[in-house]
Design a protein around this motif. Structure first.
Motif, PDB file in Angstrom:
ATOM      1  N   LYS A 299       2.427  -2.500  -1.616  1.00 21.87           N
ATOM      2  CA  LYS A 299       2.225  -2.825  -0.198  1.00 21.87           C
ATOM      3  C   LYS A 299       3.557  -2.903   0.537  1.00 21.87           C
ATOM      4  N   ASP A 300       4.626  -3.382  -0.147  1.00 17.69           N
ATOM      5  CA  ASP A 300       5.950  -3.439   0.474  1.00 17.69           C
ATOM      6  C   ASP A 300       6.521  -2.039   0.663  1.00 17.69           C
ATOM      7  N   SER A 302       4.764   0.666   0.950  1.00 19.27           N
ATOM      8  CA  SER A 302       3.954   1.261   2.012  1.00 19.27           C
ATOM      9  C   SER A 302       4.475   0.850   3.384  1.00 19.27           C
ATOM     10  N   TRP A 303       4.776  -0.442   3.552  1.00 20.15           N
ATOM     11  CA  TRP A 303       5.270  -0.955   4.834  1.00 20.15           C
ATOM     12  C   TRP A 303       6.624  -0.364   5.183  1.00 20.15           C
ATOM     13  N   TYR A 307       3.624   2.751   6.861  1.00 21.70           N
ATOM     14  CA  TYR A 307       2.156   2.744   6.757  1.00 21.70           C
ATOM     15  C   TYR A 307       1.643   1.315   6.894  1.00 21.70           C
ATOM     16  N   ASN A 308       0.790   1.085   7.862  1.00 18.16           N
ATOM     17  CA  ASN A 308       0.237  -0.254   8.067  1.00 18.16           C
ATOM     18  C   ASN A 308      -0.838  -0.596   7.035  1.00 18.16           C
ATOM     19  N   GLU A 309      -1.464   0.421   6.462  1.00 17.19           N
ATOM     20  CA  GLU A 309      -2.511   0.212   5.474  1.00 17.19           C
ATOM     21  C   GLU A 309      -2.115   0.881   4.160  1.00 17.19           C
ATOM     22  N   LEU A 310      -2.284   0.155   3.060  1.00 17.32           N
ATOM     23  CA  LEU A 310      -1.970   0.701   1.743  1.00 17.32           C
ATOM     24  C   LEU A 310      -2.835   1.919   1.436  1.00 17.32           C
ATOM     25  N   SER A 311      -4.067   1.924   1.931  1.00 14.36           N
ATOM     26  CA  SER A 311      -4.967   3.051   1.678  1.00 14.36           C
ATOM     27  C   SER A 311      -4.419   4.346   2.280  1.00 14.36           C
ATOM     28  N   THR A 314      -1.636   5.527   0.062  1.00 16.36           N
ATOM     29  CA  THR A 314      -2.195   6.063  -1.180  1.00 16.36           C
ATOM     30  C   THR A 314      -2.676   7.492  -0.982  1.00 16.36           C
TER      31      THR A 314
END
Length: 331
Positions: A299-300, A302-303, A307-311, A314
């Protein structure tokens, strides 16, 4: 000061300026400057460097755009003070005391009230409403760096409540884009005002490991060559070096390079590439680098890549590599 000058030259090279020509016009020996015990750059050399960098890039807002591009340097400064700071206020106070390491043209003073805190740049010389060109460029640079330093401390884009300058800005729209609020003119003031809510925010020290990784990757990149580079290479290097809060949009990239988005797209098309292709290449490179470097929370990562969402991260990662981040992390 030496690091500032080298960073300015490197940024000018990203903007398609010949480093040798720029240094010659400024009376600077670039080879000597890179040496460990290099002599200090004189005030006249620095003035000439600002003037010629602006002229060769055809960018009267060179200092503003240079500050916008100095995000990794701002994070490096944060890295030096993070160990002795518990909150944003502590870190800013410590950083203000180090201004003399960058310039002796001004110092920084921080004031607090019930609702806001204010960062003031106090010039060593009172220039009135018409300061010299190089000083205006320096002020633009320092004020943008303060904003990006806050970004780095909190890992979010901070919007000042007010920006005040002693001079009339030549391009209010572009200043508003970079400062994230509309600047106003007030005699004798170089001021940034922020909401007091940020002052006591604890520093997210865990995130600095990822930021440190970014700096390591950037520092391992080949140094800018005096030889011309393709536009896509220069954009790739810029995006990679300034990606700690996500990859810049086409519009922001074009504005920083002082050309229109349409012109940027056209020039890239001539090289057979799209802007989105370059942006995705940067994201992919950083994603693989971060995941391969250790067990950092996805999640870190990703941020950090915007990207605001991990999905969403991914899906993008699987498109780039054929594997999900979780599966890649376990390899």
């Amino acid at each position: 000061m030496k690091q500032l000058v080298l960073s300015m030259i490197a940024y000018a090279v990203q903007r398609d300026v010949d480093a040798t020509q720029l240094c010659k016009l400024a009376g600077i020996d670039l080879t000597a400057l890179k040496r460990k015990n290099a002599a200090l750059v004189t005030a006249q050399q620095l003035q000439d460097l600002w003037l010629n960098a602006s002229r060769l890039t055809n960018d009267p807002l060179f200092g503003l755009h240079f500050g916008e591009a100095l995000q990794p340097a701002a994070l490096g400064t944060v890295g030096e003070i993070i160990q002795s700071s518990a909150t944003v206020g502590d870190a800013l106070t410590h950083a203000a005391a180090l201004t003399h390491l960058v310039t002796d043209e001004c110092r920084i003073e921080i004031q607090r009230s019930v609702k806001t805190f204010t960062v003031k740049l106090l010039p060593a010389t009172d220039y009135g409403a018409t300061p010299p060109y190089a000083f205006r460029q320096l002020i633009d640079l320092l004020m943008v760096l303060v904003i990006h330093e806050l970004d780095g401390l909190l890992l979010e884009k901070i919007v000042p409540q007010a920006v005040r300058l002693a001079y009339t800005v030549p391009d209010p729209v572009e200043y508003e884009r970079v400062f994230r609020c509309k600047p106003s003119k007030r005699a004798g003031e170089y001021v940034l005002v922020f909401d007091i809510k940020y002052w006591d925010e604890p520093l997210l020290t865990a995130n600095y490991e990822l930021q440190s990784l970014l700096l390591q990757k950037v520092s391992s990149m080949p140094q800018p060559s005096a030889q011309p580079q393709t536009l896509q290479t220069r954009i790739y290097n810029y995006l990679l070096a300034n990606s700690y809060l996500g990859v810049s949009s086409l519009n922001d990239m074009a504005a920083n390079f002082n050309i229109s988005p349409r012109s940027l797209q056209r020039k890239l098309k001539e090289e057979g590439v799209k802007y989105q292709d370059i942006a995705d290449a940067v994201r992919r490179s950083l994603a693989v680098y971060y995941i391969s470097s250790g067990n950092y929370p996805l999640k870190d990562i990703s941020w950090m890549l915007g990207y605001n969402e991990l999905s969403a991260f991914t899906r993008a990662f699987k498109r780039w590599t054929g594997s999900t981040p979780v599966n890649y992390q376990s390899l």
